[in-house]
Design a protein around this motif. Structure first.
Motif, PDB file in Angstrom:
ATOM      1  N   ASP A  29     -26.366 -29.771  23.178  1.00 45.71           N
ATOM      2  CA  ASP A  29     -25.615 -30.187  24.360  1.00 45.71           C
ATOM      3  C   ASP A  29     -24.243 -30.728  23.955  1.00 45.71           C
ATOM      4  OD1 ASP A  29     -24.655 -31.136  26.743  1.00 45.71           O
ATOM      5  OD2 ASP A  29     -26.479 -32.221  27.293  1.00 45.71           O
ATOM      6  N   GLU A  30     -23.201 -29.992  24.311  1.00 41.91           N
ATOM      7  CA  GLU A  30     -21.843 -30.383  23.941  1.00 41.91           C
ATOM      8  C   GLU A  30     -21.433 -31.700  24.591  1.00 41.91           C
ATOM      9  OE1 GLU A  30     -19.840 -28.968  21.690  1.00 41.91           O
ATOM     10  OE2 GLU A  30     -21.487 -27.594  21.252  1.00 41.91           O
ATOM     11  N   LYS A  31     -22.085 -32.054  25.702  1.00 39.99           N
ATOM     12  CA  LYS A  31     -21.738 -33.310  26.369  1.00 39.99           C
ATOM     13  C   LYS A  31     -22.040 -34.507  25.474  1.00 39.99           C
ATOM     14  CE  LYS A  31     -22.153 -35.824  30.731  1.00 39.99           C
ATOM     15  NZ  LYS A  31     -22.241 -37.150  30.091  1.00 39.99           N
ATOM     16  N   ASN A  32     -23.092 -34.389  24.658  1.00 38.18           N
ATOM     17  CA  ASN A  32     -23.413 -35.471  23.731  1.00 38.18           C
ATOM     18  C   ASN A  32     -22.253 -35.715  22.759  1.00 38.18           C
ATOM     19  OD1 ASN A  32     -25.976 -35.919  24.787  1.00 38.18           O
ATOM     20  ND2 ASN A  32     -26.938 -34.414  23.442  1.00 38.18           N
ATOM     21  N   ILE A  33     -21.632 -34.632  22.328  1.00 37.55           N
ATOM     22  CA  ILE A  33     -20.513 -34.740  21.394  1.00 37.55           C
ATOM     23  C   ILE A  33     -19.281 -35.302  22.091  1.00 37.55           C
ATOM     24  CG2 ILE A  33     -18.921 -33.442  19.928  1.00 37.55           C
ATOM     25  CD1 ILE A  33     -21.244 -31.543  19.308  1.00 37.55           C
ATOM     26  N   SER A  34     -18.991 -34.784  23.281  1.00 36.47           N
ATOM     27  CA  SER A  34     -17.813 -35.280  24.004  1.00 36.47           C
ATOM     28  C   SER A  34     -17.982 -36.745  24.398  1.00 36.47           C
ATOM     29  CB  SER A  34     -17.545 -34.419  25.247  1.00 36.47           C
ATOM     30  OG  SER A  34     -18.638 -34.457  26.147  1.00 36.47           O
ATOM     31  N   ASP A  35     -19.208 -37.144  24.729  1.00 33.76           N
ATOM     32  CA  ASP A  35     -19.465 -38.552  25.062  1.00 33.76           C
ATOM     33  C   ASP A  35     -19.227 -39.450  23.844  1.00 33.76           C
ATOM     34  OD1 ASP A  35     -20.109 -37.901  27.641  1.00 33.76           O
ATOM     35  OD2 ASP A  35     -22.285 -38.105  27.384  1.00 33.76           O
ATOM     36  N   ALA A  36     -19.643 -38.972  22.676  1.00 38.45           N
ATOM     37  CA  ALA A  36     -19.445 -39.747  21.444  1.00 38.45           C
ATOM     38  C   ALA A  36     -17.957 -39.893  21.149  1.00 38.45           C
ATOM     39  CB  ALA A  36     -20.155 -39.066  20.280  1.00 38.45           C
ATOM     40  N   CYS A  37     -17.199 -38.849  21.361  1.00 40.71           N
ATOM     41  CA  CYS A  37     -15.753 -38.893  21.127  1.00 40.71           C
ATOM     42  C   CYS A  37     -15.072 -39.870  22.089  1.00 40.71           C
ATOM     43  CB  CYS A  37     -15.142 -37.499  21.280  1.00 40.71           C
ATOM     44  SG  CYS A  37     -15.633 -36.331  19.978  1.00 40.71           S
ATOM     45  N   GLU A  38     -15.498 -39.843  23.337  1.00 39.59           N
ATOM     46  CA  GLU A  38     -14.912 -40.748  24.325  1.00 39.59           C
ATOM     47  C   GLU A  38     -15.258 -42.207  24.006  1.00 39.59           C
ATOM     48  OE1 GLU A  38     -12.840 -40.171  26.864  1.00 39.59           O
ATOM     49  OE2 GLU A  38     -12.727 -38.099  26.142  1.00 39.59           O
ATOM     50  N   GLU A  39     -16.487 -42.444  23.594  1.00 40.89           N
ATOM     51  CA  GLU A  39     -16.880 -43.803  23.242  1.00 40.89           C
ATOM     52  C   GLU A  39     -16.113 -44.288  22.017  1.00 40.89           C
ATOM     53  OE1 GLU A  39     -20.871 -46.508  22.386  1.00 40.89           O
ATOM     54  OE2 GLU A  39     -21.052 -44.322  22.493  1.00 40.89           O
ATOM     55  N   ALA A  40     -15.949 -43.393  21.049  1.00 38.86           N
ATOM     56  CA  ALA A  40     -15.231 -43.757  19.831  1.00 38.86           C
ATOM     57  C   ALA A  40     -13.792 -44.166  20.136  1.00 38.86           C
ATOM     58  CB  ALA A  40     -15.253 -42.592  18.837  1.00 38.86           C
ATOM     59  N   LEU A  41     -13.156 -43.481  21.067  1.00 35.00           N
ATOM     60  CA  LEU A  41     -11.769 -43.793  21.424  1.00 35.00           C
ATOM     61  C   LEU A  41     -11.615 -45.247  21.870  1.00 35.00           C
ATOM     62  CD1 LEU A  41     -10.577 -40.607  23.358  1.00 35.00           C
ATOM     63  CD2 LEU A  41      -9.762 -41.403  21.130  1.00 35.00           C
ATOM     64  N   LEU A  42     -12.630 -45.762  22.538  1.00 39.23           N
ATOM     65  CA  LEU A  42     -12.573 -47.129  23.047  1.00 39.23           C
ATOM     66  C   LEU A  42     -12.776 -48.173  21.955  1.00 39.23           C
ATOM     67  CD1 LEU A  42     -14.724 -46.629  26.290  1.00 39.23           C
ATOM     68  CD2 LEU A  42     -12.219 -46.655  26.103  1.00 39.23           C
ATOM     69  N   LEU A  43     -13.295 -47.742  20.812  1.00 35.08           N
ATOM     70  CA  LEU A  43     -13.642 -48.679  19.740  1.00 35.08           C
ATOM     71  C   LEU A  43     -12.661 -48.661  18.566  1.00 35.08           C
ATOM     72  CD1 LEU A  43     -17.466 -47.861  19.701  1.00 35.08           C
ATOM     73  CD2 LEU A  43     -16.457 -50.017  20.475  1.00 35.08           C
ATOM     74  N   LEU A  44     -11.789 -47.676  18.522  1.00 35.24           N
ATOM     75  CA  LEU A  44     -10.896 -47.511  17.375  1.00 35.24           C
ATOM     76  C   LEU A  44      -9.899 -48.653  17.251  1.00 35.24           C
ATOM     77  CD1 LEU A  44      -9.983 -43.707  17.580  1.00 35.24           C
ATOM     78  CD2 LEU A  44     -11.822 -44.792  16.277  1.00 35.24           C
ATOM     79  N   GLN A  45      -9.650 -49.051  16.020  1.00 33.37           N
ATOM     80  CA  GLN A  45      -8.595 -50.011  15.673  1.00 33.37           C
ATOM     81  C   GLN A  45      -7.823 -49.415  14.492  1.00 33.37           C
ATOM     82  OE1 GLN A  45     -11.642 -53.049  14.885  1.00 33.37           O
ATOM     83  NE2 GLN A  45     -10.553 -54.397  16.316  1.00 33.37           N
ATOM     84  N   VAL A  46      -6.971 -48.466  14.803  1.00 28.48           N
ATOM     85  CA  VAL A  46      -6.291 -47.700  13.764  1.00 28.48           C
ATOM     86  C   VAL A  46      -5.206 -48.537  13.088  1.00 28.48           C
ATOM     87  CG1 VAL A  46      -4.958 -45.635  13.232  1.00 28.48           C
ATOM     88  CG2 VAL A  46      -6.745 -45.545  14.979  1.00 28.48           C
ATOM     89  N   ARG A  47      -5.273 -48.594  11.758  1.00 27.04           N
ATOM     90  CA  ARG A  47      -4.239 -49.249  10.968  1.00 27.04           C
ATOM     91  C   ARG A  47      -4.005 -48.418   9.709  1.00 27.04           C
ATOM     92  NH1 ARG A  47      -7.780 -53.255  12.144  1.00 27.04           N
ATOM     93  NH2 ARG A  47      -8.533 -53.397   9.989  1.00 27.04           N
ATOM     94  N   GLY A  48      -2.757 -48.355   9.293  1.00 30.66           N
ATOM     95  CA  GLY A  48      -2.442 -47.601   8.089  1.00 30.66           C
ATOM     96  C   GLY A  48      -1.279 -48.223   7.349  1.00 30.66           C
TER      97      GLY A  48
END
Length: 223
Positions: A29-48
């Protein structure tokens, strides 16, 4: 020592699928993958962060303070002919790692694996964006870039991470290194990028980074 804080607006579903070991899975189910990507976006704290140093390619020494000696045939060959190097560190923070652990402990194994894969895809995307920022800077000096190369890749021994970690400036963005040489936060990357004015015609040096250049043939993310 430029600090880089990027906002990732979309995480690659295809790369998330690959990092989850599902590249060839059927009827998933591709929705499982898209849901994971959407959830990840809310949790990211990108630093470089990145630092550019002169490089002695004859002796494989990065002229940092103190100088950093590189060991390994594949990495020294990759940097052959380079006069400078960019040493980078990137992380997407600890929030996403905590959520992955929380899901796993709650028995939500599929969600945990997919969120973890999305985090891996995100940190690689963040490193890609950092590379673009470096490319804009070094192009003003007529320098061209090779692809990034990390400790533990090819025959560049992971033990080099112990000193290289500090050469990148990683502590300045809140990253740490464990006694077992694991990066913290776990979804983090350190890497070196060769810079040169006269780009080599050697096709082995110019070769784009891919699974074909990696010696880890049992990796589930291998394409």
């Amino acid at each position: 020592m430029p600090i880089y804080n990027a906002q990732i607006l979309e995480i690659s579903a295809a790369e998330t699928r690959r990092y989850a070991g599902l590249k060839n899975a059927k009827n998933f189910d591709e929705k499982n993958i898209s849901d994971a990507c959407e959830e990840a976006l809310l949790l990211l704290q990108v630093r470089g962060i990145y630092k550019i140093y002169d490089y002695d390619c004859e002796n494989a020494v990065v002229n940092s303070a103190p100088p950093f000696k590189i060991f390994g045939n594949s990495i020294t060959k990759h940097l052959a002919g380079c006069e400078k190097v960019a040493c980078i560190a990137v992380t997407v923070g600890e929030n996403i790692e905590r959520e992955v652990t929380k899901k796993f402990d709650a028995g939500e194994y599929v969600s945990s694996v997919l969120l973890d894969a999305a985090a891996t895809a995100a940190v690689e995307q963040a490193a890609d964006e950092l590379e673009k920022a470096i490319a804009r800077e070094v192009s003003k000096q007529s320098l061209k870039m090779r692809w990034r190369f990390s400790p533990g890749y090819g025959d560049w021994n992971l033990e080099n991470q112990q000193k290289f970690f500090y050469v990148t400036g990683a502590p300045e963005i809140g990253m740490n290194l464990t006694e077992s040489l694991m990066l913290v936060p776990r979804k983090s990357v350190t890497a070196i990028i060769g810079l040169e004015k006269n780009f080599s015609a050697d096709k082995n040096i110019k070769q784009k980074k891919s699974c074909a250049t990696c010696t880890k043939i049992d990796c589930i993310a291998r394409s």
